[in-house]
Design a protein around this motif. Structure first.
Motif, short mmCIF file in Angstrom:
data_model
loop_
_atom_site.label_atom_id
_atom_site.label_comp_id
_atom_site.label_asym_id
_atom_site.label_seq_id
_atom_site.Cartn_x
_atom_site.Cartn_y
_atom_site.Cartn_z
N VAL A 1 69.23 26.14 50.81
CA VAL A 1 68.16 26.87 50.13
C VAL A 1 67.11 27.24 51.16
N ARG A 2 66.78 28.50 51.22
CA ARG A 2 65.86 28.93 52.27
C ARG A 2 65.04 30.13 51.81
N LEU A 3 63.74 30.08 52.12
CA LEU A 3 62.86 31.21 51.92
C LEU A 3 62.24 31.54 53.26
N VAL A 4 62.33 32.79 53.68
CA VAL A 4 61.80 33.21 54.97
C VAL A 4 60.83 34.36 54.77
N GLU A 5 59.59 34.14 55.19
CA GLU A 5 58.58 35.17 55.09
C GLU A 5 58.64 36.09 56.31
N ILE A 6 58.42 37.36 56.07
CA ILE A 6 58.50 38.39 57.11
C ILE A 6 57.31 39.32 56.96
N LEU A 10 48.50 40.78 62.73
CA LEU A 10 47.09 41.10 62.87
C LEU A 10 46.84 42.52 62.38
N VAL A 11 45.83 42.67 61.56
CA VAL A 11 45.47 43.98 61.03
C VAL A 11 43.96 44.09 60.95
N GLN A 12 43.44 45.29 61.08
CA GLN A 12 42.00 45.49 60.98
C GLN A 12 41.56 45.50 59.52
N ALA A 13 40.34 45.13 59.31
CA ALA A 13 39.77 45.18 57.95
C ALA A 13 39.92 46.59 57.40
N GLY A 14 40.29 46.65 56.13
CA GLY A 14 40.54 47.94 55.49
C GLY A 14 41.97 48.40 55.59
N GLY A 15 42.74 47.73 56.40
CA GLY A 15 44.14 48.11 56.59
C GLY A 15 45.07 47.51 55.55
N SER A 16 46.35 47.77 55.73
CA SER A 16 47.38 47.32 54.79
C SER A 16 48.48 46.57 55.52
N LEU A 17 49.12 45.71 54.77
CA LEU A 17 50.24 44.94 55.30
C LEU A 17 51.15 44.60 54.14
N THR A 18 52.45 44.63 54.39
CA THR A 18 53.40 44.22 53.36
C THR A 18 54.16 43.00 53.84
N LEU A 19 54.09 41.95 53.08
CA LEU A 19 54.87 40.76 53.35
C LEU A 19 56.16 40.81 52.53
N GLY A 65 43.75 44.42 42.23
CA GLY A 65 43.40 45.78 42.60
C GLY A 65 43.68 46.09 44.06
N ARG A 66 43.92 45.05 44.86
CA ARG A 66 44.23 45.25 46.28
C ARG A 66 45.65 44.80 46.61
N PHE A 67 46.13 43.76 45.95
CA PHE A 67 47.46 43.20 46.23
C PHE A 67 48.38 43.49 45.05
N THR A 68 49.66 43.71 45.37
CA THR A 68 50.68 43.94 44.36
C THR A 68 51.92 43.13 44.71
N ILE A 69 52.47 42.45 43.73
CA ILE A 69 53.71 41.69 43.94
C ILE A 69 54.86 42.43 43.27
N ASN A 75 68.62 42.30 46.05
CA ASN A 75 68.56 41.98 47.48
C ASN A 75 67.94 40.63 47.77
N ASN A 76 67.64 39.86 46.71
CA ASN A 76 67.04 38.53 46.88
C ASN A 76 65.73 38.59 47.67
N MET A 77 64.89 39.58 47.33
CA MET A 77 63.65 39.78 48.06
C MET A 77 62.45 39.82 47.11
N VAL A 78 61.34 39.32 47.59
CA VAL A 78 60.07 39.48 46.90
C VAL A 78 59.06 39.98 47.92
N TYR A 79 58.13 40.80 47.47
CA TYR A 79 57.19 41.46 48.37
C TYR A 79 55.74 41.21 47.91
N LEU A 80 54.85 41.30 48.86
CA LEU A 80 53.42 41.30 48.57
C LEU A 80 52.81 42.45 49.35
N GLN A 81 52.45 43.50 48.64
CA GLN A 81 51.77 44.64 49.25
C GLN A 81 50.27 44.35 49.24
N MET A 82 49.67 44.37 50.42
CA MET A 82 48.26 44.03 50.56
C MET A 82 47.52 45.22 51.12
#
Length: 115
Positions: A1-6, A10-19, A65-69, A75-82
């Motif tokens: 059983v394994r969960l791997v975050e990807i 580093l991102v600047q304030a106001g920017g976006s990142l998807t985990l 309002g800023r993050f979406t799951i 595909n056995n994937m979950v995401y966090l849009q930030m």
């Protein structure tokens, strides 16, 4: 059983990142999924969660309002849009799978937001 975050980094304030979190060794579509974060000296904080079939989700008021799951059961994937990231979003973000009394945790991934 394994969960791997990807996808941390580093991102600047106001920017976006998807985990992304890749799951293996579990019947992924049976599990509710969640993202927690851990800031220095603090306990894990629930950021967002999503039901096993994706029909319902929860997002903490601090990031609402800023993050979406979202998830892709095929595909056995979950995401966090930030979006609109703030320096106070800096933390280790951890993926969790849960069903009934069973929990599985990833190792976590660092997200750093610079001001």
């Amino acid at each position: 059983v394994r969960l791997v975050e990807i996808g941390g980094g580093l991102v600047q304030a106001g920017g976006s990142l998807t985990l992304a979190c890749a799951a293996s060794g579990i019947a992924f579509s049976d599990y509710n999924m969640a993202w927690y974060r851990r800031q220095p000296g603090q306990a894990n904080e629930l950021v967002a969660s999503i039901s096993s079939n994706g029909d319902t989700d929860y997002v903490d008021s601090v990031v609402k309002g800023r993050f979406t799951i979202s998830r892709e059961n095929a595909n056995n994937m979950v995401y966090l849009q930030m979006n609109s990231l703030l320096p106070e979003d800096t933390a280790i973000y951890v993926c969790q799978a849960n069903v009934q009394f069973l929990e599985v945790w990833g190792q976590g991934i660092q997200v750093t937001v610079s001001s």
